[in-house]
Design a protein around this motif. Structure first.
Motif, PDB file in Angstrom:
ATOM      1  N   GLU A  42       3.643 -49.463 -49.754  1.00 20.75           N
ATOM      2  CA  GLU A  42       2.623 -50.335 -50.345  1.00 20.75           C
ATOM      3  C   GLU A  42       1.262 -49.691 -50.062  1.00 20.75           C
ATOM      4  N   ASP A 167       7.072 -62.935 -42.413  1.00 22.43           N
ATOM      5  CA  ASP A 167       5.681 -62.572 -42.124  1.00 22.43           C
ATOM      6  C   ASP A 167       4.877 -63.849 -41.884  1.00 22.43           C
ATOM      7  N   ASP A 282      -5.882 -57.741 -51.476  1.00 18.82           N
ATOM      8  CA  ASP A 282      -5.841 -56.381 -50.903  1.00 18.82           C
ATOM      9  C   ASP A 282      -6.771 -55.391 -51.602  1.00 18.82           C
TER      10      ASP A 282
END
Ligand code: BGC
Length: 370
Positions: A42, A167, A282
Motif C-alpha cells: 500500500e 486494526d 491518506d
C-alpha cells in the motif's frame, strides 16, 4: 605464498572478530531504532518509510525498516531480527492489534522501549508510547463531508465500508464518521443500504472503546480488510443486491484511499448510479489523481513527514534518558498509553489545487501515479 595466505587469514579473522564485537557492544553499526511497518503493497506505508528515513537520518540515528507483508508471523520474526541487532527502541505499526502483543512482549522482555506507530497494539502492557494521527477526526471529516455534499436533501442512499477489524484504527475511523452520520440517518438525510446491523444505531453514536463489541459486529459486515479487491467485490455485491431506488445519486463512506478507488470503480461501472460522493484518507498520489479527475471526492491527508518527525522526537527523548512529551492517552485494554497525536487535513479538489501551489504536492508525481 604461505606467508601471504596466513596474512589473509589473520586479516579475515580480525575482521570477523570486529563484526562480532560491534554487534555485541552496540557499536557504530548497531541499529538503534528498529521500525516494523505492515506492508509494502500500500503506497501509504512506503510514504512512512521514506519519511522515517529522512527524519531519523537527519537526527543522526541508525535505523532499519522491515515490512510484515500483511502477516503477523513475519512481523514477529522481523521484531526478533531487530532484537538480534541490539535495538534500543522498537517502532511498530501492527498488522493485527492483538496478535502483535506477542512481538512487543518479547521486545519489552529484552529491555527495549516500544512505540506503537499509527496503529495501537491492544491487550498488553508492553507498549510504552503511541504516536498517531487523530483518527476520530479522520472519521468525523469523512462523515461530515458526505453530510455537507448532500445538504438539505433527504433519502439519499448511503453505502458504508470499513477497514480491517484487526486494526484498532478501523473502529476509531468508523466511530468518528458515525458520530456525525448517525444524526443524518435519524433525520432522514441518508438511508443506509448495505448494513442491516447499523439500523438500531440511527441517532446513536458509538464509542470506539465502550461499544467495541457492537462495532465489531457492525464492521464485520462491511469490512474491506483494507484489501482493494475485497473492497471492489463487496461493493459489486452490494450493487447487485440494491434495487434502482437505492441507486441514482449516492453517498459512499470509504475508509481509505485504496479502498475508495476500488469502490469508486465498482460504482462508476453501474449505469443506474448517476453520481456518487466518496470519501478516502491518506492522500495517496493515485487518489489525488482520482480527485482531480472527479472520480474521488475527498481524502484526509495525514502527513507522514509530521508523524515520522513526531516519532523521531519521541525516540530522541527516550534515547536521551528523558520522558517524552505526550499530549494525551489512548487505552489499549491493558493500560492508558501516553500518546502524541497529530492533526489531519481535509483535501478536496479545491484544497488540492491550493496545496499544489503551496508546494505540498507535486503535480508531476500525481500525473505519474498509477
Ligand atoms: C491507517 C490508514 C491506512 C490503513 C490501511 C490504517 O491503520 O491509519 O492510514 O490507510 O491502515 O493500511
Amino acid at each position: 605464498m604461505k606467508k601471504l595466505l596466513a596474512l589473509i587469514l589473520s586479516v579475515a579473522m580480525l575482521a570477523a572478530m570486529a563484526v562480532t564485537l560491534t554487534s555485541c557492544s552496540g557499536g557504530d553499526d548497531a541499529v538503534q531504532v528498529g521500525i516494523v511497518l505492515p506492508t509494502k503493497d500500500e503506497p501509504r506505508w512506503l510514504q512512512d518509510e521514506a519519511s522515517f528515513k529522512d527524519a531519523l537520518d537527519s537526527a543522526g540515528f541508525t535505523s532499519e525498516v522491515l515490512f510484515s507483508q500483511g502477516k503477523s508471523d513475519v512481523e514477529l520474526s522481523n521484531v526478533e531480527a531487530l532484537l538480534e541487532k541490539d535495538i534500543k527502541v522498537l517502532v511498530i505499526c501492527a498488522q493485527d492489534a492483538t496478535a502483535a502483543g506477542a512481538a512487543v512482549n518479547k521486545a519489552k522482555a529484552a529491555g527495549v522501549d516500544v512505540v506503537c506507530y499509527d496503529r495501537l497494539i491492544t491487550g498488553t502492557d508492553s507498549v510504552d508510547y503511541y504516536v498517531t494521527f487523530n483518527s476520530f477526526a479522520v472519521g468525523v471529516a469523512q462523515g461530515q463531508y458526505l453530510i455537507d455534499a448532500y445538504k438539505d436533501q433527504t433519502g439519499v442512499p448511503l453505502y458504508i465500508y470499513s477497514g480491517a477489524v484487526t486494526d484498532n484504527n478501523a473502529f476509531i475511523f468508523f466511530a468518528g464518521a458515525w458520530s456525525v452520520l448517525n444524526k443524518a440517518v435519524a433525520d432522514g438525510q441518508f438511508v443506509v443500504q448495505n448494513c442491516p446491523a447499523i439500523k438500531d444505531y440511527a441517532g446513536k453514536a458509538l464509542d470506539p472503546d465502550a461499544d467495541h463489541d457492537t462495532l465489531s459486529t457492525i464492521l464485520g459486515t462491511i469490512t474491506t480488510d483494507w484489501d482493494f479487491s475485497k473492497a471492489k467485490s463487496l461493493a459489486e455485491a452490494n450493487l447487485v443486491a440494491a434495487n434502482a431506488s437505492a441507486k441514482g445519486d449516492v453517498a459512499i463512506l470509504a475508509p481509505n484511499d485504496g479502498t475508495a478507488r476500488a469502490i469508486a470503480d465498482a460504482f462508476s461501472a453501474d449505469s443506474a448510479v448517476s453520481s456518487y460522493v466518496i470519501t478516502g484518507q491518506d492522500a495517496e498520489m493515485a487518489s489525488l489523481k482520482y480527485i482531480q479527475d472527479g472520480k474521488q471526492s475527498m481524502t484526509v491527508w495525514k502527513d507522514t513527514a509530521t508523524l515520522a518527525k513526531t516519532t523521531c522526537d519521541l525516540v530522541s527523548s527516550i534515547l536521551g534518558g528523558n520522558t517524552p512529551d505526550t499530549s494525551t492517552t489512548y487505552n489499549n485494554q491493558a493500560k492508558d498509553v501516553p500518546s502524541a497525536e497529530c492533526a489531519v487535513t481535509v483535501v478536496d479538489k479545491d484544497k488540492l489545487a491550493e496545496l499544489i501551489s503551496a508546494g505540498s504536492f507535486d503535480q508531476a508525481k500525481i500525473d505519474a501515479a498509477k
